[in-house]
Motif scaffolding. Sequence first.
Motif, PDB file in Angstrom:
ATOM      1  N   ALA A 144       0.847  -1.192   0.000  1.00 48.17           N
ATOM      2  CA  ALA A 144       0.000   0.000   0.000  1.00 48.17           C
ATOM      3  C   ALA A 144       0.884   1.244   0.000  1.00 48.17           C
ATOM      4  N   LEU A 145       0.337   2.340  -0.490  1.00 47.38           N
ATOM      5  CA  LEU A 145       1.058   3.608  -0.473  1.00 47.38           C
ATOM      6  C   LEU A 145       1.298   4.033   0.971  1.00 47.38           C
ATOM      7  N   ASP A 146       2.520   4.335   1.298  1.00 50.86           N
ATOM      8  CA  ASP A 146       2.886   4.785   2.646  1.00 50.86           C
ATOM      9  C   ASP A 146       3.139   6.285   2.592  1.00 50.86           C
ATOM     10  N   PRO A 147       2.306   7.089   3.250  1.00 50.34           N
ATOM     11  CA  PRO A 147       2.488   8.539   3.227  1.00 50.34           C
ATOM     12  C   PRO A 147       3.849   8.988   3.771  1.00 50.34           C
ATOM     13  N   ALA A 148       4.527   8.145   4.512  1.00 50.44           N
ATOM     14  CA  ALA A 148       5.831   8.502   5.076  1.00 50.44           C
ATOM     15  C   ALA A 148       6.974   8.344   4.069  1.00 50.44           C
ATOM     16  N   TRP A 149       6.719   7.668   2.948  1.00 54.65           N
ATOM     17  CA  TRP A 149       7.757   7.502   1.935  1.00 54.65           C
ATOM     18  C   TRP A 149       8.176   8.860   1.375  1.00 54.65           C
ATOM     19  N   PRO A 150       9.409   8.978   0.907  1.00 47.12           N
ATOM     20  CA  PRO A 150       9.820  10.196   0.201  1.00 47.12           C
ATOM     21  C   PRO A 150       8.989  10.351  -1.083  1.00 47.12           C
ATOM     22  N   ASP A 151       8.866  11.585  -1.565  1.00 49.25           N
ATOM     23  CA  ASP A 151       8.066  11.843  -2.767  1.00 49.25           C
ATOM     24  C   ASP A 151       8.501  10.993  -3.953  1.00 49.25           C
ATOM     25  N   ALA A 152       9.792  10.820  -4.161  1.00 47.83           N
ATOM     26  CA  ALA A 152      10.268  10.016  -5.291  1.00 47.83           C
ATOM     27  C   ALA A 152       9.760   8.581  -5.198  1.00 47.83           C
ATOM     28  N   GLY A 180       5.909   4.568 -22.067  1.00 48.35           N
ATOM     29  CA  GLY A 180       6.136   3.974 -23.377  1.00 48.35           C
ATOM     30  C   GLY A 180       7.409   4.548 -23.968  1.00 48.35           C
ATOM     31  N   ASN A 181       7.315   5.140 -25.150  1.00 48.52           N
ATOM     32  CA  ASN A 181       8.474   5.739 -25.812  1.00 48.52           C
ATOM     33  C   ASN A 181       8.507   7.256 -25.661  1.00 48.52           C
ATOM     34  N   THR A 182       7.631   7.801 -24.835  1.00 47.74           N
ATOM     35  CA  THR A 182       7.520   9.252 -24.694  1.00 47.74           C
ATOM     36  C   THR A 182       8.056   9.699 -23.348  1.00 47.74           C
ATOM     37  N   GLY A 183       8.975  10.628 -23.374  1.00 49.48           N
ATOM     38  CA  GLY A 183       9.524  11.195 -22.146  1.00 49.48           C
ATOM     39  C   GLY A 183       9.040  12.623 -21.968  1.00 49.48           C
ATOM     40  N   ALA A 184       8.856  13.008 -20.726  1.00 42.74           N
ATOM     41  CA  ALA A 184       8.427  14.369 -20.425  1.00 42.74           C
ATOM     42  C   ALA A 184       9.070  14.815 -19.118  1.00 42.74           C
ATOM     43  N   ALA A 185       9.485  16.091 -19.073  1.00 43.85           N
ATOM     44  CA  ALA A 185      10.107  16.656 -17.877  1.00 43.85           C
ATOM     45  C   ALA A 185      10.249  18.156 -18.107  1.00 43.85           C
ATOM     46  N   PRO A 186      10.516  18.950 -17.149  1.00 44.10           N
ATOM     47  CA  PRO A 186      10.530  18.636 -15.721  1.00 44.10           C
ATOM     48  C   PRO A 186       9.129  18.770 -15.125  1.00 44.10           C
ATOM     49  N   PHE A 187       8.892  18.031 -14.078  1.00 46.91           N
ATOM     50  CA  PHE A 187       7.641  18.067 -13.336  1.00 46.91           C
ATOM     51  C   PHE A 187       7.918  18.281 -11.864  1.00 46.91           C
ATOM     52  N   THR A 188       7.008  18.964 -11.203  1.00 48.90           N
ATOM     53  CA  THR A 188       6.995  18.935  -9.742  1.00 48.90           C
ATOM     54  C   THR A 188       6.382  17.596  -9.350  1.00 48.90           C
ATOM     55  N   TYR A 189       6.408  17.285  -8.084  1.00 52.64           N
ATOM     56  CA  TYR A 189       5.799  16.043  -7.595  1.00 52.64           C
ATOM     57  C   TYR A 189       4.334  15.981  -8.008  1.00 52.64           C
ATOM     58  N   ARG A 190       3.568  17.043  -7.749  1.00 48.77           N
ATOM     59  CA  ARG A 190       2.135  17.060  -8.057  1.00 48.77           C
ATOM     60  C   ARG A 190       1.893  16.944  -9.563  1.00 48.77           C
ATOM     61  N   GLU A 191       2.674  17.659 -10.354  1.00 47.93           N
ATOM     62  CA  GLU A 191       2.520  17.588 -11.807  1.00 47.93           C
ATOM     63  C   GLU A 191       2.796  16.176 -12.329  1.00 47.93           C
ATOM     64  N   ALA A 192       3.812  15.528 -11.787  1.00 51.80           N
ATOM     65  CA  ALA A 192       4.136  14.160 -12.201  1.00 51.80           C
ATOM     66  C   ALA A 192       3.001  13.206 -11.827  1.00 51.80           C
ATOM     67  N   TRP A 193       2.448  13.375 -10.631  1.00 52.04           N
ATOM     68  CA  TRP A 193       1.333  12.536 -10.176  1.00 52.04           C
ATOM     69  C   TRP A 193       0.145  12.708 -11.124  1.00 52.04           C
TER      70      TRP A 193
END
Length: 97
Positions: A17-25, A58-71
């Motif tokens: 399960a997702l652990d809220p204590a984990w680091p954002d990465a 897939g074959n598409t890369g995108a960056a940079p994102f903040t944590y929220r944007e990546a989510w």
Amino acid sequence: MIVHRIRTDRGSHIEPALDPAWPDATKLQWHAAVTALDTGLPIHVHVAARSEYGLTVGNTGAAPFTYREAWEYLNGASAGATAARHADRHRNQPKGK
């Protein structure tokens, strides 16, 4: 990160399960693993800097994102894959049904 969907007679859940204590990465890696499990898409999280992330779907890369944007990007990948599967199902049905 490797995740598994555990099915029960009452539904399903993800392990671990997702652990809220984990680091954002780590939380993003978990979300990417769940999205990959549900969509079948290969997804990778890249830590670009302390608070910036990159994603490969897939074959598409995108960056940079903040944590929220990546989510949110991962949520969009999941929604897009679901819509594509739905469209494929309807495309393969005989006309008039």
